[in-house]
Write an enzyme that holds these catalytic residues in place. Sequence first.
Site, PDB file in Angstrom:
ATOM      1  N   ARG A   3       0.831  -1.200   0.000  1.00 25.51           N
ATOM      2  CA  ARG A   3       0.000   0.000   0.000  1.00 25.51           C
ATOM      3  C   ARG A   3       0.865   1.249   0.000  1.00 25.51           C
ATOM      4  O   ARG A   3       2.036   1.204   0.373  1.00 25.51           O
ATOM      5  CB  ARG A   3      -0.865   0.004   1.260  1.00 25.51           C
ATOM      6  CG  ARG A   3      -1.591  -1.306   1.515  1.00 25.51           C
ATOM      7  CD  ARG A   3      -1.883  -1.503   2.997  1.00 25.51           C
ATOM      8  NE  ARG A   3      -2.422  -2.817   3.260  1.00 25.51           N
ATOM      9  CZ  ARG A   3      -3.660  -3.042   3.662  1.00 25.51           C
ATOM     10  NH1 ARG A   3      -4.488  -2.055   3.871  1.00 25.51           N
ATOM     11  NH2 ARG A   3      -4.074  -4.265   3.858  1.00 25.51           N
ATOM     12  N   ASP A  68      -3.474   4.013   3.508  1.00 28.36           N
ATOM     13  CA  ASP A  68      -3.291   2.616   3.880  1.00 28.36           C
ATOM     14  C   ASP A  68      -4.290   1.701   3.183  1.00 28.36           C
ATOM     15  O   ASP A  68      -4.173   0.488   3.254  1.00 28.36           O
ATOM     16  CB  ASP A  68      -3.379   2.432   5.403  1.00 28.36           C
ATOM     17  CG  ASP A  68      -2.695   1.157   5.846  1.00 28.36           C
ATOM     18  OD1 ASP A  68      -1.596   0.856   5.330  1.00 28.36           O
ATOM     19  OD2 ASP A  68      -3.255   0.443   6.684  1.00 28.36           O
ATOM     20  N   ASN A  69      -5.251   2.282   2.508  1.00 28.14           N
ATOM     21  CA  ASN A  69      -6.233   1.497   1.762  1.00 28.14           C
ATOM     22  C   ASN A  69      -6.077   1.669   0.260  1.00 28.14           C
ATOM     23  O   ASN A  69      -7.005   1.395  -0.493  1.00 28.14           O
ATOM     24  CB  ASN A  69      -7.655   1.881   2.190  1.00 28.14           C
ATOM     25  CG  ASN A  69      -7.956   1.434   3.600  1.00 28.14           C
ATOM     26  OD1 ASN A  69      -7.343   0.512   4.116  1.00 28.14           O
ATOM     27  ND2 ASN A  69      -8.884   2.101   4.251  1.00 28.14           N
ATOM     28  N   ASP A  78      -9.464  -3.564   1.352  1.00 24.01           N
ATOM     29  CA  ASP A  78     -10.005  -2.978   2.580  1.00 24.01           C
ATOM     30  C   ASP A  78     -11.303  -2.237   2.330  1.00 24.01           C
ATOM     31  O   ASP A  78     -11.435  -1.060   2.621  1.00 24.01           O
ATOM     32  CB  ASP A  78      -8.969  -2.043   3.243  1.00 24.01           C
ATOM     33  CG  ASP A  78      -7.865  -2.833   3.917  1.00 24.01           C
ATOM     34  OD1 ASP A  78      -7.979  -4.066   3.979  1.00 24.01           O
ATOM     35  OD2 ASP A  78      -6.897  -2.224   4.371  1.00 24.01           O
TER      36      ASP A  78
END
Length: 169
Positions: A3, A68-69, A78
């Site tokens: 990511r 982070d996604n 996610d």
Amino acid sequence: HIRVGTFQYATVQRDAALVRRLADYSIARHHPQAADVLDFYDRVVGAQAALIAQWMNVGFIHGVMNTDNMTISGETIDYGPCAFVEAYDPAAVFSSIDTHGRYAFGNQPEIARWNLARFAETLLPLIADEPAEAVPLAMAVIDAFPERYAEHLLASAIASVILAAASPA
């Protein structure tokens, strides 16, 4: 899944060798055709422009589209809180924590661009030795995101129309 946030984590460790190893691994695993780190970055930006265009054409709201996604491979991960809009509404949100609409349906292209700018920040030392040289190179890629996204959006819409027309009624 690698990511943008993975690169951010490696960068805050202040370990240049770790960031380099992560970039080398990521290039080999996800974008082996990349000639160098700048080309790798360009390919990630292109993959994300295509993905977000596909989301928008089917009315998909990610929900929490933070760094982070967001993968460097151009895959959706996610999902967490996600949904499909029932009718076009750029202000539609689906995450209870998104009280200000940061990740609203209509904001997804700009959030993707913002996330990709954060990714560029992690790669700057690998793009060129001097920030004065690296920043304009990375900016040229990120500044092209809106046009690339628009091209993918149109291509995705055209493909959807063609598929619908070819489907038996």
